[in-house]
Design an enzyme around this catalytic site. Structure first.
Site, mmCIF file in Angstrom:
data_model
loop_
_atom_site.group_PDB
_atom_site.id
_atom_site.type_symbol
_atom_site.label_atom_id
_atom_site.label_comp_id
_atom_site.label_asym_id
_atom_site.label_seq_id
_atom_site.Cartn_x
_atom_site.Cartn_y
_atom_site.Cartn_z
ATOM 1 N N ARG A 295 50.425 39.499 35.362
ATOM 2 C CA ARG A 295 49.430 40.300 34.625
ATOM 3 C C ARG A 295 49.843 41.772 34.593
ATOM 4 O O ARG A 295 49.657 42.451 33.585
ATOM 5 C CB ARG A 295 48.045 40.152 35.275
ATOM 6 C CG ARG A 295 47.403 38.801 34.932
ATOM 7 C CD ARG A 295 46.291 38.460 35.879
ATOM 8 N NE ARG A 295 45.186 39.386 35.812
ATOM 9 C CZ ARG A 295 44.322 39.575 36.799
ATOM 10 N NH1 ARG A 295 44.440 38.907 37.929
ATOM 11 N NH2 ARG A 295 43.338 40.425 36.658
ATOM 12 N N ARG B 245 39.776 40.939 45.719
ATOM 13 C CA ARG B 245 38.608 40.725 44.850
ATOM 14 C C ARG B 245 38.043 39.318 45.023
ATOM 15 O O ARG B 245 38.763 38.339 45.152
ATOM 16 C CB ARG B 245 38.980 40.909 43.385
ATOM 17 C CG ARG B 245 37.794 40.527 42.485
ATOM 18 C CD ARG B 245 37.941 40.951 41.074
ATOM 19 N NE ARG B 245 39.152 40.483 40.456
ATOM 20 C CZ ARG B 245 39.549 40.889 39.267
ATOM 21 N NH1 ARG B 245 38.836 41.761 38.598
ATOM 22 N NH2 ARG B 245 40.656 40.418 38.761
ATOM 23 N N ARG C 296 39.180 34.590 41.964
ATOM 24 C CA ARG C 296 39.482 34.220 40.584
ATOM 25 C C ARG C 296 40.846 33.540 40.533
ATOM 26 O O ARG C 296 41.764 33.957 41.237
ATOM 27 C CB ARG C 296 39.516 35.495 39.724
ATOM 28 C CG ARG C 296 38.549 35.474 38.573
ATOM 29 C CD ARG C 296 38.390 36.832 37.941
ATOM 30 N NE ARG C 296 39.540 37.258 37.148
ATOM 31 C CZ ARG C 296 39.562 38.363 36.413
ATOM 32 N NH1 ARG C 296 38.485 39.142 36.375
ATOM 33 N NH2 ARG C 296 40.626 38.706 35.718
ATOM 34 N N ARG D 227 44.140 45.063 23.940
ATOM 35 C CA ARG D 227 45.162 44.769 24.941
ATOM 36 C C ARG D 227 46.566 44.900 24.378
ATOM 37 O O ARG D 227 47.533 44.689 25.087
ATOM 38 C CB ARG D 227 45.020 43.322 25.425
ATOM 39 C CG ARG D 227 43.860 43.095 26.333
ATOM 40 C CD ARG D 227 44.073 43.789 27.655
ATOM 41 N NE ARG D 227 44.169 42.896 28.760
ATOM 42 C CZ ARG D 227 43.134 42.469 29.470
ATOM 43 N NH1 ARG D 227 41.924 42.853 29.186
ATOM 44 N NH2 ARG D 227 43.320 41.681 30.482
ATOM 45 N N LYS E 233 37.873 48.587 35.784
ATOM 46 C CA LYS E 233 37.188 48.655 34.483
ATOM 47 C C LYS E 233 35.851 47.918 34.525
ATOM 48 O O LYS E 233 34.828 48.438 34.108
ATOM 49 C CB LYS E 233 38.063 48.020 33.377
ATOM 50 C CG LYS E 233 39.442 48.643 33.265
ATOM 51 C CD LYS E 233 40.267 47.992 32.178
ATOM 52 C CE LYS E 233 40.609 46.531 32.406
ATOM 53 N NZ LYS E 233 41.494 46.278 33.565
HETATM 54 P P1 AP5 Z 1 37.515 45.305 38.751
HETATM 55 O O1 AP5 Z 1 36.441 46.260 38.371
HETATM 56 O O2 AP5 Z 1 37.211 43.852 38.720
HETATM 57 O O3 AP5 Z 1 38.845 45.648 37.933
HETATM 58 P P2 AP5 Z 1 39.221 45.384 36.428
HETATM 59 O O4 AP5 Z 1 39.975 46.568 35.937
HETATM 60 O O5 AP5 Z 1 38.029 44.962 35.638
HETATM 61 O O6 AP5 Z 1 40.242 44.189 36.645
HETATM 62 P P3 AP5 Z 1 40.413 42.794 35.918
HETATM 63 O O7 AP5 Z 1 41.399 42.040 36.749
HETATM 64 O O8 AP5 Z 1 39.119 42.107 35.634
HETATM 65 O O9 AP5 Z 1 41.065 43.231 34.608
HETATM 66 P P4 AP5 Z 1 41.927 42.406 33.748
HETATM 67 O O10 AP5 Z 1 42.135 43.398 32.656
HETATM 68 O O11 AP5 Z 1 43.166 41.833 34.321
HETATM 69 O O12 AP5 Z 1 41.061 41.100 33.470
HETATM 70 P P5 AP5 Z 1 40.075 40.687 32.306
HETATM 71 O O13 AP5 Z 1 38.917 40.051 32.926
HETATM 72 O O14 AP5 Z 1 39.866 41.788 31.311
HETATM 73 O O15 AP5 Z 1 38.028 45.711 40.204
HETATM 74 C C1 AP5 Z 1 39.003 44.936 40.869
HETATM 75 C C2 AP5 Z 1 38.655 44.843 42.368
HETATM 76 O O16 AP5 Z 1 38.713 46.154 42.936
HETATM 77 C C3 AP5 Z 1 37.229 44.332 42.659
HETATM 78 O O17 AP5 Z 1 37.272 43.579 43.821
HETATM 79 C C4 AP5 Z 1 36.399 45.621 42.877
HETATM 80 O O18 AP5 Z 1 35.315 45.391 43.742
HETATM 81 C C5 AP5 Z 1 37.445 46.530 43.512
HETATM 82 N N1 AP5 Z 1 37.250 47.930 43.165
HETATM 83 C C6 AP5 Z 1 36.882 48.442 41.957
HETATM 84 N N2 AP5 Z 1 36.821 49.799 42.027
HETATM 85 C C7 AP5 Z 1 37.186 50.121 43.308
HETATM 86 C C8 AP5 Z 1 37.327 51.366 44.001
HETATM 87 N N3 AP5 Z 1 37.102 52.539 43.394
HETATM 88 N N4 AP5 Z 1 37.730 51.321 45.295
HETATM 89 C C9 AP5 Z 1 37.983 50.134 45.925
HETATM 90 N N5 AP5 Z 1 37.841 48.926 45.323
HETATM 91 C C10 AP5 Z 1 37.458 48.931 44.030
HETATM 92 O O19 AP5 Z 1 40.977 39.584 31.540
HETATM 93 C C11 AP5 Z 1 41.304 38.362 32.153
HETATM 94 C C12 AP5 Z 1 42.207 37.567 31.219
HETATM 95 O O20 AP5 Z 1 41.505 37.298 29.981
HETATM 96 C C13 AP5 Z 1 43.493 38.276 30.773
HETATM 97 O O21 AP5 Z 1 44.551 38.121 31.700
HETATM 98 C C14 AP5 Z 1 43.780 37.568 29.446
HETATM 99 O O22 AP5 Z 1 44.327 36.294 29.670
HETATM 100 C C15 AP5 Z 1 42.384 37.385 28.875
HETATM 101 N N6 AP5 Z 1 41.961 38.507 28.005
HETATM 102 C C16 AP5 Z 1 40.906 39.352 28.210
HETATM 103 N N7 AP5 Z 1 40.823 40.245 27.210
HETATM 104 C C17 AP5 Z 1 41.834 39.961 26.364
HETATM 105 C C18 AP5 Z 1 42.289 40.557 25.143
HETATM 106 N N8 AP5 Z 1 41.681 41.621 24.602
HETATM 107 N N9 AP5 Z 1 43.374 40.014 24.540
HETATM 108 C C19 AP5 Z 1 43.989 38.936 25.054
HETATM 109 N N10 AP5 Z 1 43.626 38.321 26.207
HETATM 110 C C20 AP5 Z 1 42.550 38.849 26.857
#
Ligand code: AP5
Length: 216
Positions: free
Chosen positions: A169, A125, A158, A87, A13
Site C-alpha cells: 500500500r 490499528r 484489518r 488516489r 485521514k
Molecule cells: P487512520 O485514521 O485509520 O489512517 P488513514 O490515513 O485513514 O489510513 P487508512 O489505512 O485507512 O488509509 P488508506 O488510504 O490506506 O485506506 P482506505 O480505507 O482509504 O489511522 C491509522 C491508525 O493510526 C489508527 O489506528 C489510528 O487510531 C492511529 N492514529 C491516527 N492518528 C494518530 C495520531 N495522531 N497519533 C497516533 N496514532 C494515530 O482504502 C483502503 C483500500 O480501499 C485501498 O487500499 C484501495 O484498495 C481501496 N480504495 C479506497 N479508495 C480508493 C480509491 N479512491 N481508488 C481506488 N481504490 C480505493
C-alpha cells in the site's frame, strides 16, 4: 464544497475526517469505508473490489467514480470532507471535470507523516468489524480489549494491515497517489499539514488551516 484530505495509508485521514464531522459539521465521505461496506454486504461491487483491497492495490477508477457519485449525492451547499479520493491523477481530473459545477474542491490538505510512524500506526490499528470505528493498541485502545466502545462490536485487525500488504500500500501510494499532490499544487489548492503528534494536536492544526482557508 469539498475538502480533499490526502496522505499515505495510516496518515490519520479517517481519524481526522471523523473528528471534523463530529466537531465541525463536515460530512465525511470515505471511499475506503464505502468499499468495506460493499465487501461486508457482499454486493457485486464488494466482491470485485475485495480482490484489489486485500492485496493493497487500487480498485478500478470506474467503480470508484460510481461510489463517489452515490456518496456525494446531489445536495449542494454542504461541507464535505473527502477521505480516500482521489488516489491517482485520473481520479483527480474526474473530480474536477465532472463535479466542479456542484461540488468544487476548495482545498487539498495533505497530512504529512514519516514512514516509520505510518508503519507503527498501521501495525497497531484495530477496527470495529461492525461500525468501522478505528482504534490503536497504544494511542487509542478501546476501553475493553477487542470490544468497540461505540457499538460493542468485535475489534479486529484489518486484513490489509498485515506487514506485507502495508508495504504494498505504501508503494502504491508513492507511485500512484503522490502525483496527485502536484495536481493540486499546480491549481493553488494544496496545503501541507504536519500529521505528527497526538490526534488532538493534528486536529488543532487542521482546524486552524480550515478556518484560515475556508472560514471554518
Ligand atoms: P487512520 O485514521 O485509520 O489512517 P488513514 O490515513 O485513514 O489510513 P487508512 O489505512 O485507512 O488509509 P488508506 O488510504 O490506506 O485506506 P482506505 O480505507 O482509504 O489511522 C491509522 C491508525 O493510526 C489508527 O489506528 C489510528 O487510531 C492511529 N492514529 C491516527 N492518528 C494518530 C495520531 N495522531 N497519533 C497516533 N496514532 C494515530 O482504502 C483502503 C483500500 O480501499 C485501498 O487500499 C484501495 O484498495 C481501496 N480504495 C479506497 N479508495 C480508493 C480509491 N479512491 N481508488 C481506488 N481504490 C480505493
Amino acid at each position: 464544497m469539498i475538502i480533499v484530505l490526502t496522505g499515505a495509508p495510516g496518515a490519520g485521514k479517517g481519524t481526522q475526517a471523523e473528528l471534523l464531522a463530529e466537531k465541525c459539521h463536515y460530512r465525511k465521505v470515505s471511499t475506503g469505508d464505502s468499499l468495506r461496506k460493499h465487501v461486508k454486504e457482499k454486493t457485486k461491487i464488494g466482491q470485485d473490489a475485495a480482490v484489489y483491497m486485500d492485496a493493497g492495490n487500487l480498485v478500478p477508477d470506474d467503480v470508484l467514480f460510481e461510489i463517489l457519485l452515490h456518496e456525494i449525492g446531489t445536495k449542494k451547499d454542504e461541507k464535505i470532507i473527502l477521505d480516500g479520493y482521489p488516489r491517482n491523477v485520473d481520479q483527480a481530473k474526474t473530480l474536477s471535470d465532472k463535479l466542479a459545477g456542484t461540488h468544487a474542491v476548495v482545498r487539498a490538505i495533505h497530512l504529512d507523516v514519516n514512514k516509520d510512524q505510518l508503519t507503527k500506526r498501521l501495525s497497531g490499528r484495530r477496527t470495529c468489524q461492525d461500525c468501522g470505528a478505528s482504534y490503536h493498541i497504544e494511542a487509542n485502545p478501546p476501553s475493553s480489549e477487542g470490544v468497540c466502545d461505540r457499538c460493542g462490536g468485535q475489534v479486529i485487525r484489518r486484513s490489509d494491515d498485515s506487514p506485507d500488504k502495508v508495504a504494498n500500500r505504501l508503494d502504491v501510494y508513492e507511485n500512484k497517489t503522490k502525483p496527485v499532490l502536484d495536481f493540486y499544487k499546480d491549481r493553488g489548492l494544496f496545503v501541507k499539514v504536519d500529521g505528527a503528534g497526538s490526534t488532538q494536536e493534528v486536529f488543532n492544526r487542521l482546524k486552524n488551516e480550515l478556518a484560515a482557508a475556508c472560514g471554518g
